[in-house]
Design an enzyme around this catalytic site. Structure first.
Site, PDB file in Angstrom:
ATOM      1  N   THR A  84       1.213  -0.496 -42.052  1.00 21.96           N
ATOM      2  CA  THR A  84       0.860   0.569 -43.143  1.00 21.96           C
ATOM      3  C   THR A  84       2.249   1.530 -43.146  1.00 21.96           C
ATOM      4  O   THR A  84       2.980   1.880 -42.078  1.00 21.96           O
ATOM      5  CB  THR A  84      -0.177   1.353 -42.347  1.00 21.96           C
ATOM      6  OG1 THR A  84      -1.315   0.578 -42.421  1.00 21.96           O
ATOM      7  CG2 THR A  84      -0.574   2.849 -43.252  1.00 21.96           C
ATOM      8  N   ARG A 112     -11.906  -7.702 -47.697  1.00 25.31           N
ATOM      9  CA  ARG A 112     -12.022  -6.259 -46.722  1.00 25.31           C
ATOM     10  C   ARG A 112     -11.130  -5.241 -47.258  1.00 25.31           C
ATOM     11  O   ARG A 112      -9.991  -5.622 -47.428  1.00 25.31           O
ATOM     12  CB  ARG A 112     -11.513  -6.750 -45.264  1.00 25.31           C
ATOM     13  CG  ARG A 112     -11.573  -5.771 -44.390  1.00 25.31           C
ATOM     14  CD  ARG A 112     -10.369  -5.118 -43.979  1.00 25.31           C
ATOM     15  NE  ARG A 112     -10.160  -4.007 -43.107  1.00 25.31           N
ATOM     16  CZ  ARG A 112      -9.214  -3.258 -42.728  1.00 25.31           C
ATOM     17  NH1 ARG A 112      -8.264  -3.204 -43.406  1.00 25.31           N
ATOM     18  NH2 ARG A 112      -9.163  -2.418 -41.828  1.00 25.31           N
ATOM     19  N   VAL A 113     -11.585  -4.120 -47.358  1.00 26.59           N
ATOM     20  CA  VAL A 113     -10.564  -3.069 -47.780  1.00 26.59           C
ATOM     21  C   VAL A 113     -10.667  -2.044 -46.497  1.00 26.59           C
ATOM     22  O   VAL A 113     -11.686  -1.756 -46.176  1.00 26.59           O
ATOM     23  CB  VAL A 113     -11.202  -2.474 -49.015  1.00 26.59           C
ATOM     24  CG1 VAL A 113     -10.416  -1.053 -49.265  1.00 26.59           C
ATOM     25  CG2 VAL A 113     -11.033  -3.254 -50.225  1.00 26.59           C
ATOM     26  N   GLY A 114      -9.572  -1.500 -46.158  1.00 32.17           N
ATOM     27  CA  GLY A 114      -9.536  -0.565 -44.938  1.00 32.17           C
ATOM     28  C   GLY A 114      -9.579   0.837 -45.344  1.00 32.17           C
ATOM     29  O   GLY A 114     -10.195   1.219 -46.536  1.00 32.17           O
ATOM     30  N   ASP A 115      -8.911   1.597 -44.854  1.00 33.51           N
ATOM     31  CA  ASP A 115      -8.809   3.388 -45.168  1.00 33.51           C
ATOM     32  C   ASP A 115      -7.776   3.584 -46.292  1.00 33.51           C
ATOM     33  O   ASP A 115      -8.103   4.608 -46.865  1.00 33.51           O
ATOM     34  CB  ASP A 115      -8.584   4.108 -43.838  1.00 33.51           C
ATOM     35  CG  ASP A 115      -7.103   3.577 -43.431  1.00 33.51           C
ATOM     36  OD1 ASP A 115      -6.988   2.403 -43.137  1.00 33.51           O
ATOM     37  OD2 ASP A 115      -6.491   4.693 -43.170  1.00 33.51           O
ATOM     38  N   THR A 135      -2.702   6.243 -40.395  1.00 32.46           N
ATOM     39  CA  THR A 135      -2.677   4.725 -40.186  1.00 32.46           C
ATOM     40  C   THR A 135      -3.416   4.181 -38.970  1.00 32.46           C
ATOM     41  O   THR A 135      -3.724   5.211 -38.369  1.00 32.46           O
ATOM     42  CB  THR A 135      -1.038   4.365 -39.834  1.00 32.46           C
ATOM     43  OG1 THR A 135      -0.915   3.149 -39.528  1.00 32.46           O
ATOM     44  CG2 THR A 135      -0.713   5.298 -38.550  1.00 32.46           C
ATOM     45  N   GLY A 136      -3.718   3.114 -38.865  1.00 30.95           N
ATOM     46  CA  GLY A 136      -4.420   2.661 -37.731  1.00 30.95           C
ATOM     47  C   GLY A 136      -5.611   1.737 -38.015  1.00 30.95           C
ATOM     48  O   GLY A 136      -5.703   1.438 -39.215  1.00 30.95           O
ATOM     49  N   GLY A 138      -8.705   0.752 -39.798  1.00 29.68           N
ATOM     50  CA  GLY A 138      -9.089   1.452 -41.113  1.00 29.68           C
ATOM     51  C   GLY A 138     -10.754   1.707 -41.037  1.00 29.68           C
ATOM     52  O   GLY A 138     -10.907   2.780 -41.611  1.00 29.68           O
TER      53      GLY A 138
END
Ligand code: GLY
Length: 187
Positions: A84, A112-115, A135-136, A138
């Protein structure tokens, strides 16, 4: 100005922040997958071969994961790769902009979608208070809407350093999440 734009699930765009900016300038806030790539074509952002985004190291690791999948992310296990990239900028007129770009988590399932593209979770900017890029892990960041939490906690001219620390502690305390955040306050 609370303008916002994001894309997710794109496979053929090299500079996704450029595309997200064009979404921000459109009537929409989030375009995904094929729709985002059709939009990219319409606004003149070149589509590339997906193979250009693959590196030998990551292909090798993905092959290893086929037989030995990594554990799901957790407070105890942070995947070894985190690609990220984030930024927050404040100009001399007090305009605040934030951007977050990612390839996601290792060995993520298709779709899959993260943050990162979720406004308020992985990215947020409000000229009244500040801007944030996270970051991290999600899923945990999305659950607590981390970037907006951090920006909102700048209200009352709070110093961004303790506000950022509090946000990361809240992430761990509320959902066992792990991450980091860039947080900038207004002029
Ligand atoms: N923070 C990046 C992701 O979870 O996809």
């Amino acid at each position: 100005t609370l303008d916002a734009g994001a894309v997710a699930g794109v496979r053929r765009v090299k500079n996704v922040i450029r595309l997200a900016r064009r979404v921000m300038e459109s009537p929409h806030t989030l375009l995904i997958a094929q729709g985002a790539e059709i939009f990219a074509d319409q606004v003149g952002i070149p589509l590339i071969d997906n193979n250009e985004l693959k590196t030998p190291e990551l292909i090798k690791q993905w092959q290893t994961y086929q037989t030995n999948p990594p554990p799901l992310p957790s407070a105890e296990y942070i995947p070894p790769h985190c690609d990220t990239v984030g930024c927050v900028a404040v100009d001399c007129h007090g305009n605040i902009a934030a951007g977050t770009s990612t390839g996601g988590m290792d060995f993520k399932p298709v779709g899959r979608v993260g943050d990162s593209p979720i406004i308020g979770a992985g990215v947020y900017a409000d000229n009244l208070f500040g801007g944030a890029s996270a970051t991290g892990w999600g899923e945990s960041i999305t659950r607590v809407v981390l970037a907006k939490f951090a920006v909102d906690s700048l209200q009352g001219n709070r110093d961004p350093h303790p506000a950022a620390r509090d946000a990361i502690e809240m992430l761990a305390r509320r959902v066992g999440g792990t991450g980091g955040i860039i947080l900038a306050d207004r002029l």
